[in-house]
Design an enzyme around this catalytic site. Structure first.
Site, PDB file in Angstrom:
ATOM      1  CE  LYS A 290      -3.639  -2.435  -0.376  1.00  0.00           C
ATOM      2  NZ  LYS A 290      -4.544  -3.086   0.559  1.00  0.00           N
TER       3      LYS A 290
HETATM    4  C1  LIG Z   1      -5.553  -4.244   0.882  1.00  0.00           C
HETATM    5  C2  LIG Z   1      -7.028  -4.025   0.967  1.00  0.00           C
HETATM    6  C3  LIG Z   1      -7.753  -4.305   2.134  1.00  0.00           C
HETATM    7  C4  LIG Z   1      -7.182  -5.064   3.292  1.00  0.00           C
HETATM    8  O1  LIG Z   1      -6.071  -4.492   3.845  1.00  0.00           O
HETATM    9  P1  LIG Z   1      -5.225  -5.322   4.944  1.00  0.00           P
HETATM   10  O2  LIG Z   1      -4.477  -4.247   5.670  1.00  0.00           O
HETATM   11  O3  LIG Z   1      -4.334  -6.239   4.165  1.00  0.00           O
HETATM   12  O4  LIG Z   1      -6.170  -6.042   5.798  1.00  0.00           O
HETATM   13  C5  LIG Z   1      -9.081  -3.941   2.185  1.00  0.00           C
HETATM   14  N1  LIG Z   1      -9.692  -3.368   1.133  1.00  0.00           N
HETATM   15  C6  LIG Z   1      -9.052  -3.120  -0.011  1.00  0.00           C
HETATM   16  C7  LIG Z   1      -9.789  -2.459  -1.139  1.00  0.00           C
HETATM   17  C8  LIG Z   1      -7.695  -3.466  -0.150  1.00  0.00           C
HETATM   18  O5  LIG Z   1      -7.064  -3.268  -1.314  1.00  0.00           O
END
Ligand SMILES: *Cc1c(COP(=O)(O)O)cnc(C)c1O
Length: 383
Positions: free
Chosen positions: A183
Site C-alpha cells: 500500500k
Molecule cells: C488491501 C485491501 C484491504 C485489506 O487491507 P489489509 O491491511 O491487508 O487487511 C481492504 N480493502 C481493499 C480495497 C484493499 O485493497
C-alpha cells in the site's frame, strides 16, 4: 534484463533505525509508539480519533461491529473490491450487498446502489478504488437518502483529497486505511481507523484488545496497588498494532507526500507514453479531488488487436510484473454461491474483469523502468 516486480515497499535507513530503536527499548507490543502513531496520523488527515490496528481487515471488522452490524443486516458495497471489505461483514453474521461499478472509474455506481438498498441495509462501504475517491457530495447524499452510516474502505486512498479535504476528514462514521506491504505507506501489516465519534472510537479500542475496557482499566491503574485490575466487558479480538509496526508507520507517514509526488510523476509518464495506444487509461480525478495512485489500472478495449491475457503474457515474457485488481467478488466461488450471483447482475464489472489489469507503480521505479513498460506495451499493442 532483470525482472521488474509489480510492487516493492520503500523502506529507508530511517525506518530501519526506528525499528531497531524499538527493539532496543524492550517495548515490542502496543505501547507509546502505537499511541504516537495514532496522534500523528490523526493530525495528518485531520481526524478527531484514530485507532491503530494490525490490518485494514481488522479495522473494517471493528468499525462494522462498533456500528452495531449484526445478523440479518446488510452492508452496501461495490463488487469491484478486495474480499476483505465483504468478509468482515460475514464475521458478524450480516450480508454484503454487491453493486456494479462505473465503467470509467471502477467506483460504485450510486444509481445502481439506490436500487440495491433494502430496509435491512444500515451501512454503505464505498471503496476509493486505486486511490480515486468516490465524490463525497454524491456519496453523502446517497447515505442520507437511505439513512446509512458510511464506512469508507480507504485502503487505496492515503493520502488524497476528496472534494477539497483529505479522505478521512469528511466526518463519516469510520474511514479505514491499510498499511499492508504493497500500500501507499506500509507497516508490513497494519491499519488505522479514524472516526469523529469518541464513543465509536472507545468501542473499537475495547474490542481491538480482548474486550478489555480501557476506561475502567485506566481508573484503577491510577491506584498503584491495584494496577493489576481490568475488566472484560465483551468477547473482543486481538487486533492491536505493535510498536515495531508503528515505528515503521511513523517514518513512512513523514514521507507520504514525497511518495505521492513520485507516484503522481509515474502516472503522468504512463499517461503521456501510452497515449495513442488502444488502451483505456485511468480516469482523472475531478477538480478539487486527487488520486493517491496506489494502482495504475488500464483496460484493453474490445477493438484492440490483442486481448488482455495476450498483453499480460507478453509483459510477463519481458519480465514485467502485472496484477489484476480485482476479480470482482460476484465471480468468487464463496460469494457467488452464497448469494446466487450471476455475471448478468453486474454487467459492467463482469465485462471489465475480462479487459483490465494493473501496471507497476511504486516509488522505487526509475523513469527507465516506466519507459520499459511503455515500450513493451507499444510492442504488443502498437501498429
Ligand atoms: C488491501 C485491501 C484491504 C485489506 O487491507 P489489509 O491491511 O491487508 O487487511 C481492504 N480493502 C481493499 C480495497 C484493499 O485493497
Amino acid at each position: 534484463m532483470s525482472n521488474l516486480p509489480f510492487a516493492l515497499p520503500d523502506i529507508g535507513e530511517a525506518e530501519i533505525a526506528a525499528v531497531v530503536e524499538v527493539l532496543r527499548s524492550g517495548w515490542l507490543t502496543t505501547g507509546p509508539g502505537a499511541l504516537a502513531f495514532e496522534t500523528e496520523f490523526g493530525d495528518f488527515v485531520k481526524a478527531r480519533n484514530s485507532v491503530a490496528v494490525n490490518s485494514a481487515t481488522s479495522g473494517l471488522h471493528l468499525a462494522y461491529e462498533a456500528l452495531g452490524v449484526g445478523p440479518g443486516d446488510q452492508v452496501i458495497m461495490p463488487t469491484w473490491t478486495f474480499t476483505a471489505t465483504a468478509e468482515a461483514v460475514r464475521y458478524l453474521g450480516a450480508d454484503p450487498v454487491f453493486v456494479d461499478v462505473d465503467p470509467h472509474t471502477y467506483l460504485m455506481d450510486l444509481s445502481a446502489a439506490d436500487a440495491a438498498v433494502t430496509d435491512r441495509a444500515s451501512i454503505v462501504a464505498p471503496v476509493h478504488f486505486a486511490g480515486l475517491p468516490v465524490p463525497d457530495g454524491a456519496l453523502s447524499a446517497f447515505a442520507d437518502r437511505h439513512d446509512l452510516a458510511v464506512v469508507e474502505d480507504a485502503a487505496h486512498s492515503f493520502p488524497t483529497l476528496n472534494e477539497g479535504r483529505l479522505v478521512g476528514s469528511h466526518g463519516h462514521a469510520a474511514t479505514v486505511f491499510s498499511f499492508y506491504a504493497t500500500k501507499t505507506i506500509t507497516t508490513g501489516e497494519g491499519g488505522m481507523v479514524v472516526t469523529p465519534d469518541p464513543d465509536l472510537a472507545a468501542r473499537m479500542r475495547t474490542m481491538r484488545l480482548h474486550g478489555i475496557s480501557r476506561d475502567i482499566f485506566n481508573r484503577y491503574t491510577d491506584v498503584s496497588q491495584r494496577s493489576w485490575f481490568y475488566e472484560v466487558v465483551a468477547p473482543g479480538y486481538k487486533y492491536n498494532m505493535t510498536d515495531v509496526a508503528a515505528a515503521l508507520g511513523r517514518v513512512q507517514l513523514t514521507r507520504a507526500y514525497e511518495f505521492l509526488e513520485r507516484r503522481t510523476a509515474i502516472a503522468a509518464r504512463y499517461d503521456a507514453g501510452l497515449a495513442g495506444l488502444p488502451l483505456t487509461l485511468p480516469a482523472r480525478a475531478p477538480e478539487g479531488s486527487g488520486h493517491a495512485w496506489h494502482l495504475y489500472v488500464v483496460s484493453v478495449p474490445s477493438e484492440a488487436p490483442r486481448s488482455r491475457d495476450q498483453v499480460v503474457d507478453a509483459l510477463t515474457e519481458k519480465g514485467i510484473g502485472t496484477s489484476l485488481h480485482f476479480i470482482p467478488l460476484h465471480l468468487q466461488p464463496y460469494w457467488r454461491d452464497t448469494y446466487s450471483l450471476v455475471p448478468e447482475m453486474f454487467p459492467v464489472a463482469s465485462d471489465l474483469y475480462e479487459r483490465t489489469f494493473s501496471l507497476p507503480i511504486y516509488t522505487r521505479m526509475t523513469d527507465a523502468d516506466v519507459d520499459r513498460v511503455i515500450e513493451a506495451l507499444w510492442t504488443v499493442l502498437g501498429r
